[in-house]
Design an enzyme around this catalytic site. Structure first.
Site: not given
Length: 371
Positions: A45, A47, A73, A163-164, A170, A198, A298
């Site tokens: 991490h 630190e 932590c 969008t298309a 598209s 999609t 998406e």
């Protein structure tokens, strides 16, 4: 702390599912003696990286001040507690931008530091650095406080919302700069989600290609009836040396399809809801349990509409191309609404040009339901 935040941003595409954290060590004269940021999950991490940096420079850490963007932590996870490392290094004071929302930490790290005689300062919640730390870790805070990821819906359309085209064409409505920027948002997410529609129409890879990244986000497919082809390109993306999971959420059983998809390495998760569809709220909770902080959506207009209709979207990332395309697919299919007041209200968080296109980042306003 501003330096520590800059370091934390270096973890943006690196540390998932761990938070993005930076640490700067300063001696009594005000000189920086060590700095670091969180590495890949299972790695050190911020630190520990800063302490190693100070040691490599030959700088003693006794009595130094540590500026950390998130509370150190206090539990054994993939690595030992960071507060123990600070105590062992005889740090004199720790300044923290924000407390850790993880129930396993949540103030316990600060208590351990104080018990060891180390001074602790927490920035006010409305301080610019505190707000920046939480914003940088918005998905981590979401998973720890709500049990589910922060859902960011990405869309690209013409100025009139197409969008298309009606014939399905598209690619590409937006320009190269917008597409690269979209890949940068993919890269910071723990997982990218799309729908089977999609997958069938576009056969996308949904990986990160246009920006550098050390890891590929996991992939989530909402596929109620298991229509994802085993030959889909999404199974071909390597994980850059790290495991890239493909999780397919479904609502019906098909032993043949299940066997074929499992043979491609997919994890199948039954999550049946109403009307033979995947239960989306339950899916988000399951993704939270799978350590997904930011979920990058998406998808097509139907799945986008379902997420919006069920109030599951936190943020909208919209790219607008400077053109008009007329009839065709829309960004989201929900409604029809009867009153303007039924619309989903957004608060614009940021607007900027990405090449020739306009990028809008907007937060969904979570309004209380009428009683």
């Amino acid at each position: 702390m501003a330096m520590a935040l800059d370091l934390a941003r270096l973890s943006l595409r690196l540390s998932n599912p761990n938070p993005r954290v930076g640490c700067v060590l300063m001696d009594a004269s005000g000189a920086v003696i060590g700095e670091g940021h969180t590495q890949q999950a299972g790695g050190p991490h911020a630190e520990v990286m800063a302490l190693r940096d100070a040691q490599a420079r030959g700088n003693p850490t006794r009595g130094a001040t540590a500026f950390v963007t998130l509370e150190p932590c206090s539990h054994h996870g993939r690595t030992p507690p960071c507060c123990d490392a600070l105590i062992a290094a005889q740090i004199g004071k720790v300044v923290v931008a924000a407390t850790d929302p993880n129930p396993l930490v949540a103030g316990k790290g600060l208590q351990r530091l104080r018990a060891a005689g180390i001074g602790v300062e927490i920035l006010p919640e409305d301080a610019a650095e505190a707000l920046a730390s939480r914003e940088l870790n918005i998905g981590f805070f979401s998973r720890m406080t709500r049990g589910q990821p922060w859902v960011r819906m990405k869309m690209a359309s013409s100025l009139d919302g197409t969008t298309a085209l009606e014939n399905g064409v598209s690619q590409w409505i937006t320009g190269e700069a917008a597409r690269a920027d979209g890949h940068a948002w993919r890269a910071r997410a723990c997982a990218v989600l799309t729908g089977v529609g999609t997958v069938l129409e576009d056969d996308p890879m949904l990986d990160v290609r246009l920006v550098e990244t050390t890891r590929q986000p996991h992939l989530v497919v909402v596929d109620s009836h298991l229509k994802t082809p085993p030959t889909a390109q999404l199974f071909e993306t390597p994980g850059n040396g790290l495991p890239r999971q493909v999780w397919i959420y479904h609502a019906s059983e098909d032993s043949t399809a299940m066997a074929a998809l499992k043979a491609r390495g997919a994890t199948l998760i039954a999550m049946p809801g109403a009307n033979g569809k995947v239960d989306l709220p339950s899916m988000l909770l399951d993704l939270g349990r799978r350590e997904v902080n930011e979920l990058h959506l998406e998808a097509g207009s139907k799945l986008n509409g379902s997420f919006l209709r069920e109030g599951l979207v936190d943020e909208v990332l919209l790219y607008l191309a400077p053109c008009l395309l007329g009839a065709g697919a829309r960004v989201a299919d929900f409604g029809p609404l009867q009153q303007l007041s039924q619309g989903i209200r957004l608060e614009i968080a940021d607007t900027r040009n990405t090449g020739e296109d306009l990028r809008i980042l907007a937060r969904v306003q979570k309004l209380p339901k009428a009683t």
